[in-house]
Scaffold this active site. Sequence first.
Site, PDB file in Angstrom:
ATOM      1  N   LYS A 105       0.494  -1.029   0.359  1.00 27.52           N
ATOM      2  CA  LYS A 105       0.154  -0.003  -0.241  1.00 27.52           C
ATOM      3  C   LYS A 105       0.786   1.030   0.089  1.00 27.52           C
ATOM      4  O   LYS A 105       2.054   1.350   1.113  1.00 27.52           O
ATOM      5  CB  LYS A 105      -1.182   0.108   1.484  1.00 27.52           C
ATOM      6  CG  LYS A 105      -2.195   0.893   1.477  1.00 27.52           C
ATOM      7  CD  LYS A 105      -2.957   1.644   2.232  1.00 27.52           C
ATOM      8  CE  LYS A 105      -3.896   2.412   2.517  1.00 27.52           C
ATOM      9  NZ  LYS A 105      -4.787   2.298   3.670  1.00 27.52           N
ATOM     10  N   ASP A 117      -1.354  10.139  -6.757  1.00 28.82           N
ATOM     11  CA  ASP A 117      -0.614   9.856  -6.967  1.00 28.82           C
ATOM     12  C   ASP A 117      -0.294   7.933  -6.188  1.00 28.82           C
ATOM     13  O   ASP A 117       0.496   7.603  -6.355  1.00 28.82           O
ATOM     14  CB  ASP A 117       0.423  10.600  -5.783  1.00 28.82           C
ATOM     15  CG  ASP A 117       0.781  11.341  -4.497  1.00 28.82           C
ATOM     16  OD1 ASP A 117      -0.555   9.496  -3.794  1.00 28.82           O
ATOM     17  OD2 ASP A 117       0.804  11.826  -3.714  1.00 28.82           O
ATOM     18  N   GLY A 118      -0.827   8.223  -6.009  1.00 28.58           N
ATOM     19  CA  GLY A 118      -0.745   5.925  -5.418  1.00 28.58           C
ATOM     20  C   GLY A 118       0.450   5.517  -4.149  1.00 28.58           C
ATOM     21  O   GLY A 118       0.571   5.025  -4.070  1.00 28.58           O
ATOM     22  N   ASP A 244     -16.977  -0.378  -0.388  1.00 28.91           N
ATOM     23  CA  ASP A 244     -15.419  -0.894  -1.264  1.00 28.91           C
ATOM     24  C   ASP A 244     -14.567  -0.998   0.212  1.00 28.91           C
ATOM     25  O   ASP A 244     -13.579  -2.074  -0.189  1.00 28.91           O
ATOM     26  CB  ASP A 244     -14.906   0.131  -1.997  1.00 28.91           C
ATOM     27  CG  ASP A 244     -14.767   1.061  -1.194  1.00 28.91           C
ATOM     28  OD1 ASP A 244     -15.733   1.908  -1.117  1.00 28.91           O
ATOM     29  OD2 ASP A 244     -13.709   1.998  -1.249  1.00 28.91           O
ATOM     30  N   ASN A 245     -14.943  -1.059   1.213  1.00 23.92           N
ATOM     31  CA  ASN A 245     -13.775  -1.116   2.590  1.00 23.92           C
ATOM     32  C   ASN A 245     -14.718  -2.354   3.381  1.00 23.92           C
ATOM     33  O   ASN A 245     -14.060  -2.395   4.520  1.00 23.92           O
ATOM     34  CB  ASN A 245     -14.028  -0.217   3.242  1.00 23.92           C
ATOM     35  CG  ASN A 245     -13.007   1.239   2.914  1.00 23.92           C
ATOM     36  OD1 ASN A 245     -12.789   1.289   1.930  1.00 23.92           O
ATOM     37  ND2 ASN A 245     -13.207   2.623   3.360  1.00 23.92           N
ATOM     38  N   ASP A 254      -8.445  -1.926   5.545  1.00 22.58           N
ATOM     39  CA  ASP A 254      -8.728  -0.359   5.217  1.00 22.58           C
ATOM     40  C   ASP A 254      -9.247   0.650   6.607  1.00 22.58           C
ATOM     41  O   ASP A 254      -9.136   1.712   6.919  1.00 22.58           O
ATOM     42  CB  ASP A 254      -9.641  -0.038   4.049  1.00 22.58           C
ATOM     43  CG  ASP A 254      -9.150  -0.387   2.700  1.00 22.58           C
ATOM     44  OD1 ASP A 254      -8.419  -1.051   2.368  1.00 22.58           O
ATOM     45  OD2 ASP A 254     -10.398  -0.160   1.867  1.00 22.58           O
TER      46      ASP A 254
END
Length: 488
Positions: A105, A117-118, A244-245, A254
């Site tokens: 991550k 920006d990942g 989505d978590n 998450d």
Amino acid sequence: MAFTLSGEDVCQPTTPSPIPDPYWVAFSSSAASLIGIQLDNNGLPIDSSWLQLLAGNQLFTDNQRFLDPIATAYSGHQFGVWAGQLGDGRAILLGEVAGQELQLKGAGKTHYSRMGDGRAVLRSSIREYLCSEAMQALGIPTTRALSVVGSDLPIRRETLETAAVCARLAPSFIRIGHFEHYSTQQNIVRLKELADMLIHNHYPECVNAESPYLDLFKKISARNAGLVAQWQAVGFCHGVLNSDNISALGLTMDYGPFGFLDYFQIDHICNHSDQGGRYSYHRQPQIMHWNMACLASAMMPLLELQEESDTAMNLLRSALDEFSDVYTQKWQTLFRQKLGFKTIQKEDINLIERLMQLMHDSRVDFTSFFRGLGNILTNESAEKILLRNHFVNRELADQWFSDYLLRLKSEDSINAERKKMMDQANPKFVLRNHLAQRAIELAQRKDFSEVEKLNKILSKPFEEQLEYSEYADPPPPDLRSIEVSCSS
């Protein structure tokens, strides 16, 4: 087992982006044991190439090579609103090691990063690392944090920070959002492949069920019902329970703007981005149930492969109703244990609810109060119990303690036995925000000793650890209002 679906509509090949001059910030020997990493006397991998791999700088160690790292596509509801396609915007799945998926991550942009920006920053990576491992020690299902690798690479958030990569482990990172993604696309082939993969790898007991997909839904729902009950019992607030978590394995995942309750407030909001309080403490069970309804809707096409639409809908509605029963039973069991009850009596729920209201009204510290409750002796009078001093309304508090003592005496409770049981249900140590913040501030000055110390303390949350007693204290007044946002 590793994510085995492939194709551009499912995932994208993604190579991590290197960071300059990586260094160890934290490393979990407990998580490392899951995948057989050999450690030196300092608790770090003997094979030094693990540092470069977990930094995202290379895809191999002396004994391990990852050939096809990917980022997966999923969709989801965010704050109750359909957000469409999302996906692993800053998480890259390297592959499987010893039955665990290894994910980085913060290792750079993916196909699903959108405008991001990942990257992850040191602050948020330390929080995830500490809480993942703390939850594991509390006995709460969770993804694991293997390591945090830092770099002086500057990253812009609200302020300029430095980069970090958090390595995460889980048997699977499949989310409710994966089901929603294929269902919304009306891609029944992919939806079926996803469910079949989950059954084969993680729910093999569903194979021989009369309706395997219905049984799969029930088991996912039951796991998440039990999970949220465990959160409530330790005062954990997730902060962003978007669909989505939510894990398809019933894992806490998450970690962002999470928080453990300090001074108890039933409607506490741990995420200052959550202005409407959708994900406040008392709403977490309701929201998890709502997310299971999202899953039921997404899995509807699978049941329609065997049943008429109306029949499939009724089956899923009935299965969804089971969530409340599972949650309620688990919650009641956990809170009876927290109060030291060995038997079930009809007045228990009223007693628990009265206590929660009193704690709310007086903002009593959640963790230390329940831990201290184990020290009460059944031959005490309510007026002599020191815990009464935490309450503003002493008259109501005394009445509650009197009723509590009568309840204990009704089952011939033995003080020493009860305390032992309660000390295993009520942790002394949790990851309070002010403790995490102190560790972060030191780490930002390249002093990682407090991260290591906190991880050590939190690995034994039910033990007395008298030398670290100050870590069990509520935050001082000037640190009560630490706010955490989605960027955390």
